[in-house]
Design a protein around this motif. Structure first.
Motif, PDB file in Angstrom:
ATOM      1  N   ALA A   2       1.356  -1.071  -0.205  1.00 24.09           N
ATOM      2  CA  ALA A   2       0.145  -0.247   0.319  1.00 24.09           C
ATOM      3  C   ALA A   2       0.528   1.356   0.122  1.00 24.09           C
ATOM      4  O   ALA A   2       1.741   1.145   0.746  1.00 24.09           O
ATOM      5  N   ASP A   3       0.274   2.007  -0.737  1.00 24.07           N
ATOM      6  CA  ASP A   3       1.236   4.057  -0.325  1.00 24.07           C
ATOM      7  C   ASP A   3       1.777   3.694   0.717  1.00 24.07           C
ATOM      8  O   ASP A   3       2.439   4.380   1.147  1.00 24.07           O
ATOM      9  N   GLU A   4       0.745   3.675   1.430  1.00 25.98           N
ATOM     10  CA  GLU A   4       1.443   4.009   3.239  1.00 25.98           C
ATOM     11  C   GLU A   4       2.695   3.354   3.800  1.00 25.98           C
ATOM     12  O   GLU A   4       3.595   3.615   4.497  1.00 25.98           O
ATOM     13  N   ASP A   5       2.796   1.497   2.965  1.00 27.14           N
ATOM     14  CA  ASP A   5       3.874   0.858   3.556  1.00 27.14           C
ATOM     15  C   ASP A   5       4.686   1.668   2.276  1.00 27.14           C
ATOM     16  O   ASP A   5       6.083   1.364   3.381  1.00 27.14           O
ATOM     17  N   ILE A   6       5.263   2.076   1.600  1.00 26.52           N
ATOM     18  CA  ILE A   6       5.505   2.121   0.240  1.00 26.52           C
ATOM     19  C   ILE A   6       6.247   3.826   1.357  1.00 26.52           C
ATOM     20  O   ILE A   6       7.818   3.944   1.379  1.00 26.52           O
ATOM     21  N   GLN A   7       5.556   4.941   1.535  1.00 25.43           N
ATOM     22  CA  GLN A   7       6.029   5.989   2.340  1.00 25.43           C
ATOM     23  C   GLN A   7       6.645   5.504   3.517  1.00 25.43           C
ATOM     24  O   GLN A   7       8.224   6.583   4.135  1.00 25.43           O
ATOM     25  N   GLY A   8       6.514   4.798   4.623  1.00 24.76           N
ATOM     26  CA  GLY A   8       7.173   4.498   5.342  1.00 24.76           C
ATOM     27  C   GLY A   8       8.556   4.042   4.505  1.00 24.76           C
ATOM     28  O   GLY A   8       9.171   4.158   6.447  1.00 24.76           O
ATOM     29  N   VAL A   9       8.218   2.732   4.063  1.00 23.59           N
ATOM     30  CA  VAL A   9       9.603   2.190   3.697  1.00 23.59           C
ATOM     31  C   VAL A   9      10.532   4.107   3.153  1.00 23.59           C
ATOM     32  O   VAL A   9      11.527   4.091   3.880  1.00 23.59           O
ATOM     33  N   ILE A  10      10.157   4.333   2.472  1.00 32.02           N
ATOM     34  CA  ILE A  10      11.215   5.899   2.314  1.00 32.02           C
ATOM     35  C   ILE A  10      11.109   6.673   3.181  1.00 32.02           C
ATOM     36  O   ILE A  10      12.623   7.202   3.521  1.00 32.02           O
ATOM     37  N   GLU A  11      10.323   6.924   4.603  1.00 32.38           N
ATOM     38  CA  GLU A  11      10.729   7.387   5.294  1.00 32.38           C
ATOM     39  C   GLU A  11      11.646   6.997   7.007  1.00 32.38           C
ATOM     40  O   GLU A  11      12.635   7.506   6.910  1.00 32.38           O
ATOM     41  N   GLU A  12      11.939   5.305   6.176  1.00 33.49           N
ATOM     42  CA  GLU A  12      12.726   4.533   7.017  1.00 33.49           C
ATOM     43  C   GLU A  12      14.372   5.316   6.769  1.00 33.49           C
ATOM     44  O   GLU A  12      15.111   5.465   7.401  1.00 33.49           O
ATOM     45  N   LEU A  13      13.827   4.949   4.876  1.00 29.19           N
ATOM     46  CA  LEU A  13      15.288   5.249   3.826  1.00 29.19           C
ATOM     47  C   LEU A  13      16.413   6.986   4.838  1.00 29.19           C
ATOM     48  O   LEU A  13      17.810   6.852   4.414  1.00 29.19           O
ATOM     49  N   VAL A  14      15.299   7.733   4.120  1.00 26.50           N
ATOM     50  CA  VAL A  14      15.597   9.245   5.060  1.00 26.50           C
ATOM     51  C   VAL A  14      16.545   9.082   5.683  1.00 26.50           C
ATOM     52  O   VAL A  14      17.446  10.100   6.388  1.00 26.50           O
ATOM     53  N   ALA A  15      15.668   8.550   7.105  1.00 26.57           N
ATOM     54  CA  ALA A  15      16.134   8.756   8.605  1.00 26.57           C
ATOM     55  C   ALA A  15      17.800   7.697   8.288  1.00 26.57           C
ATOM     56  O   ALA A  15      18.478   8.894   8.706  1.00 26.57           O
ATOM     57  N   GLU A  16      17.752   7.039   7.452  1.00 25.50           N
ATOM     58  CA  GLU A  16      19.331   6.296   7.258  1.00 25.50           C
ATOM     59  C   GLU A  16      19.819   6.947   6.752  1.00 25.50           C
ATOM     60  O   GLU A  16      21.321   7.346   7.232  1.00 25.50           O
ATOM     61  N   GLU A  17      19.998   7.620   5.874  1.00 29.33           N
ATOM     62  CA  GLU A  17      20.117   8.644   4.855  1.00 29.33           C
ATOM     63  C   GLU A  17      20.912  10.154   5.687  1.00 29.33           C
ATOM     64  O   GLU A  17      21.712   9.918   5.911  1.00 29.33           O
ATOM     65  N   HIS A  18      20.405  10.432   6.887  1.00 29.63           N
ATOM     66  CA  HIS A  18      20.669  11.714   7.363  1.00 29.63           C
ATOM     67  C   HIS A  18      21.248  10.868   8.415  1.00 29.63           C
ATOM     68  O   HIS A  18      22.494  11.819   9.127  1.00 29.63           O
ATOM     69  N   ARG A  19      21.329   9.974   9.652  1.00 28.95           N
ATOM     70  CA  ARG A  19      22.105   9.327   9.901  1.00 28.95           C
ATOM     71  C   ARG A  19      23.750   8.972   9.758  1.00 28.95           C
ATOM     72  O   ARG A  19      24.157   9.667  10.013  1.00 28.95           O
ATOM     73  N   LEU A  20      23.336   8.411   8.385  1.00 29.20           N
ATOM     74  CA  LEU A  20      24.392   8.678   7.497  1.00 29.20           C
ATOM     75  C   LEU A  20      25.450   9.659   7.702  1.00 29.20           C
ATOM     76  O   LEU A  20      26.396  10.545   7.596  1.00 29.20           O
ATOM     77  N   LEU A  21      24.720  10.632   7.470  1.00 31.65           N
ATOM     78  CA  LEU A  21      25.147  12.015   6.634  1.00 31.65           C
ATOM     79  C   LEU A  21      26.030  12.812   8.009  1.00 31.65           C
ATOM     80  O   LEU A  21      26.929  14.002   8.298  1.00 31.65           O
ATOM     81  N   GLU A  22      24.457  13.130   8.513  1.00 31.60           N
ATOM     82  CA  GLU A  22      25.381  13.062  10.427  1.00 31.60           C
ATOM     83  C   GLU A  22      26.206  12.559  11.088  1.00 31.60           C
ATOM     84  O   GLU A  22      26.329  13.448  12.183  1.00 31.60           O
ATOM     85  N   HIS A  23      26.011  11.428  11.107  1.00 34.84           N
ATOM     86  CA  HIS A  23      27.638  10.793  11.621  1.00 34.84           C
ATOM     87  C   HIS A  23      28.907  11.034  11.214  1.00 34.84           C
ATOM     88  O   HIS A  23      29.827  11.244  11.803  1.00 34.84           O
TER      89      HIS A  23
END
Length: 80
Positions: A2-23
């Motif tokens: 579902a769209d909501e599930d896809i959006q959840g995956v996107i949000e998790e990936l964005v959070a990981e991207e930010h963690r990598l860049l901020e780390h």
């Protein structure tokens, strides 16, 4: 998926991207971090593409379930 599930995956990936860049704390990414960042960014592109496909299918009056997760070469080959 579902769209909501896809959006959840996107949000998790964005959070990981930010963690990598901020780390970094002012240092360059390690080879492993750089490789993981690349993987995350490709997965983000693929899931954004899937969400756009689903929205386009819906807007055209078709079943959004017909959309599929495209391979990396296809998604990364799009011209901006």
């Amino acid at each position: 998926m579902a769209d909501e599930d896809i959006q959840g995956v996107i949000e998790e990936l964005v959070a990981e991207e930010h963690r990598l860049l901020e780390h970094r704390d002012g240092r360059a990414l390690t080879d492993d971090e750089h490789a993981r960042l690349g993987e995350v960014q490709v997965r983000l592109d693929r899931f954004w593409d899937l969400l756009r496909q689903r929205r386009a299918e819906r807007a055209a009056g078709r079943d959004p379930g017909e959309a599929s997760l495209r391979d990396e070469d296809t998604v990364e080959g799009y011209q901006q």
